[in-house]
Write an enzyme that holds these catalytic residues in place. Structure first.
Site, mmCIF file in Angstrom:
data_model
loop_
_atom_site.group_PDB
_atom_site.id
_atom_site.type_symbol
_atom_site.label_atom_id
_atom_site.label_comp_id
_atom_site.label_asym_id
_atom_site.label_seq_id
_atom_site.Cartn_x
_atom_site.Cartn_y
_atom_site.Cartn_z
ATOM 1 N N ARG A 1 19.232 -1.463 46.816
ATOM 2 C CA ARG A 1 19.568 -0.325 47.669
ATOM 3 C C ARG A 1 20.471 -0.705 48.855
ATOM 4 N NH1 ARG A 1 15.761 3.644 47.900
ATOM 5 N NH2 ARG A 1 14.398 2.050 47.065
ATOM 6 N N TYR B 1 10.098 11.158 44.181
ATOM 7 C CA TYR B 1 9.420 10.437 45.272
ATOM 8 C C TYR B 1 9.364 11.256 46.562
ATOM 9 C CZ TYR B 1 11.384 6.607 42.415
ATOM 10 O OH TYR B 1 11.790 5.789 41.397
ATOM 11 N N CYS C 1 16.211 23.823 35.146
ATOM 12 C CA CYS C 1 15.141 24.817 34.998
ATOM 13 C C CYS C 1 13.783 24.225 35.309
ATOM 14 C CB CYS C 1 15.174 25.409 33.597
ATOM 15 S SG CYS C 1 16.589 26.442 33.392
HETATM 16 N N1 LLP Z 1 13.917 -7.035 42.579
HETATM 17 C C1 LLP Z 1 13.039 -6.485 41.716
HETATM 18 C C2 LLP Z 1 12.275 -7.353 40.830
HETATM 19 C C3 LLP Z 1 12.879 -5.102 41.672
HETATM 20 O O1 LLP Z 1 12.007 -4.572 40.811
HETATM 21 C C4 LLP Z 1 13.640 -4.285 42.532
HETATM 22 C C5 LLP Z 1 13.475 -2.830 42.509
HETATM 23 C C6 LLP Z 1 14.558 -4.902 43.405
HETATM 24 C C7 LLP Z 1 14.666 -6.279 43.400
HETATM 25 C C8 LLP Z 1 15.458 -4.131 44.322
HETATM 26 O O2 LLP Z 1 14.798 -3.303 45.187
HETATM 27 P P1 LLP Z 1 15.621 -2.601 46.385
HETATM 28 O O3 LLP Z 1 16.247 -3.693 47.225
HETATM 29 O O4 LLP Z 1 16.681 -1.744 45.765
HETATM 30 O O5 LLP Z 1 14.629 -1.808 47.115
HETATM 31 N N2 LLP Z 1 13.742 4.013 41.972
HETATM 32 C C9 LLP Z 1 13.255 3.710 43.290
HETATM 33 C C10 LLP Z 1 13.307 2.253 43.583
HETATM 34 C C11 LLP Z 1 12.584 1.400 42.567
HETATM 35 C C12 LLP Z 1 12.964 -0.020 42.686
HETATM 36 C C13 LLP Z 1 12.371 -0.830 41.624
HETATM 37 N N3 LLP Z 1 12.621 -2.232 41.778
HETATM 38 C C14 LLP Z 1 14.025 4.538 44.303
HETATM 39 O O6 LLP Z 1 14.861 5.346 43.915
HETATM 40 O O7 LLP Z 1 13.794 4.436 45.500
#
Ligand code: LLP
Length: 438
Positions: free
Chosen positions: A294, A334, A361
């Site tokens: 992110r 979420y 929908c």
């Molecule tokens: N490393 C691993 C092993 C992960 O599973 C994830 C995210 C990351 C790194 C990166 O996380 P970040 O830095 O992006 O927070 N769909 C959700 C987020 C799920 C993330 C899953 N794993 C959302 O839209 O907020």
């Protein structure tokens, strides 16, 4: 109105009441390419990567930033980060495939699977990427498959579950005793012993505690716990870790009221724990890895949608757009907040409060609930902010709506980096059995 500094950090600004992104007028993009579209700002991705790389390198030079590609696997995005020198974190063979196409060499790819299949193990072994497992039984299967393939692999990493999770929503907390990921402290030494017994000589160790974290204290506590577990493994096995990976989870300010993560504080906090631990363990300059998704891409993209219906009722107003949960599932899934702003500030004083909704929908198809925005007119465009992570990558063709195009902007120019989907996409992999054709 919008906090202009907050917008500025996202390369957004109003000039003569018209919204510009990365120096390009958003209504021009909407008119040129149609809506809905994802617009990706190259410069912003590079800025975020460089800022993070710089603060980490100030503390410890032997580091790697593994971009967590699940956030956004557009090939142009991957290429941009590849050219910056990033490594990547993949969670599927499909992601590995895309990263190889984008030019990442296998030693820059860590594959953090969960519930991995034999076919996936085979693919990862054949492609020679770093494999990060989350159960000892997977190692035994890996050894068997490597033997069958005649591949002599000596490098393995395991994901630890440090039991200190973090994140903005239950679905995004990935550590704790009731979470499926990683190996618990009580089992981790055995996993490494099993690897040693089977001839492995090079090792990494990994954790990822969750997503969207803005509090330094959460990173501090989990790093302390994780490194105490690394220390325990080191004491009991004498493993000389090649890398120690603290995962991702770095949050971004989705709301104007939120402060961005203090990168310097983050880096000094986590790396001081890391440096004192490796010196206690007598480790010789292991690579420090971090894997943000992110943080690198979320703010670098907006979605442009068109307002097509304004429905006012006694109880509620609805601002209907051609967006929806098919192109951005996060608010529905979420309850995530994405700021939504007008591409043109007409009638500055006339505000409207209501739900900004899409065309799907489902009553849950609300992109922004109870928002106050300058009242748009039908045909106006809106920008949904911070959609570069988990936007397109979690999108779908639900309601048989083909996927939108992705447009890259850089130095005042725009490029189609993904064609919009078509009706043909909806049918192309389907077969009607002959007996149904009559
Ligand atoms: N490393 C691993 C092993 C992960 O599973 C994830 C995210 C990351 C790194 C990166 O996380 P970040 O830095 O992006 O927070 N769909 C959700 C987020 C799920 C993330 C899953 N794993 C959302 O839209 O907020």
């Amino acid at each position: 109105m919008e906090n202009s500094d907050w917008l500025k950090r996202k390369h957004l600004e109003y000039i003569n009441d018209q919204l510009y992104f990365g120096g390009i007028r958003t209504i021009d993009l909407a008119n040129q390419y149609g809506t809905p579209i994802y617009v990706i700002n190259e410069e912003l991705i590079r800025d975020r990567y460089r800022a993070l790389k710089e603060v980490i390198s100030m503390e410890y030079t032997n580091n790697r930033i593994h971009y967590s590609v699940k956030a956004n696997t557009n090939l142009a995005v991957l290429k941009i980060l590849e050219s910056e020198g990033a490594s990547v974190d993949c969670v599927s063979t499909g992601e590995i495939y895309l990263c190889l196409i984008a030019g990442f060499s296998p030693e820059r790819i860590i594959y953090t699977s969960n519930n991995i299949t034999n076919d996936e193990l085979r693919y990862a072994l054949e492609k020679n990427v770093i494999i990060n497992l989350d159960h000892g039984s997977q190692l035994l299967r890996l050894i068997k498959i490597a033997d069958e393939l005649g591949i002599n692999t000596k490098f393995i990493s395991f994901r630890v579950n440090p039991e200190i999770g973090g994140g903005y929503h239950d679905h995004c907390i990935t550590a704790g005793r009731h979470v499926k990921f990683g190996i618990l402290e009580e089992d981790i030494v055995d996993a490494y012993k099993l690897a040693i017994e089977n001839g492995f000589t090079n090792f990494g160790i990994h954790m990822h505690i969750g997503s969207g974290i803005l509090e330094i204290l959460t990173f501090k506590k989990s790093a302390e716990k994780f490194l105490s577990i690394v220390k325990k493994v080191r004491q009991e096995t004498n493993i000389p870790f090649d890398f120690i990976n603290v995962g991702g989870g770095l949050g971004i300010p989705y709301k104007p009221s939120e402060n961005p993560l203090n990168l310097i504080e983050f880096s000094t906090t986590v790396l001081s724990i890391f440096k004192s631990s490796i010196s206690d363990m007598g480790l010789d300059n292991p690579t420090f890895c971090i894997e943000p998704g992110r943080f690198l891409t979320a703010e670098a993209s907006i979605i442009l949608v068109e307002v097509n219906t304004i429905k006012k009722t006694k109880d509620k107003n609805f601002i209907g757009t051609n967006g929806g949960l098919n192109i951005l599932i996060r608010p529905t899934m979420y309850d995530s907040y994405h700021h939504i702003i007008n591409c043109i500030n007409k009638n500055r004083d006339k505000m409207i409060q209501g739900d900004i909704v899409g065309q799907i929908c489902e009553s849950g198809d609300v992109i922004g609930r109870d928002r106050n925005i300058i009242e748009p007119e039908e045909g106006d465009f809106l920008a949904i902010l911070d959609t570069g992570a988990y936007g397109f990558s979690m999108g779908s063709i639900y309601n048989s709506r083909p996927r939108p195009a992705e447009i890259l902007i850089n130095k005042g120019k725009s490029y189609v980096v993904r064609e919009p989907g078509s009706f043909y996409d909806l049918e192309r992999s389907q077969h009607i059995p002959d007996y149904l054709k009559k």
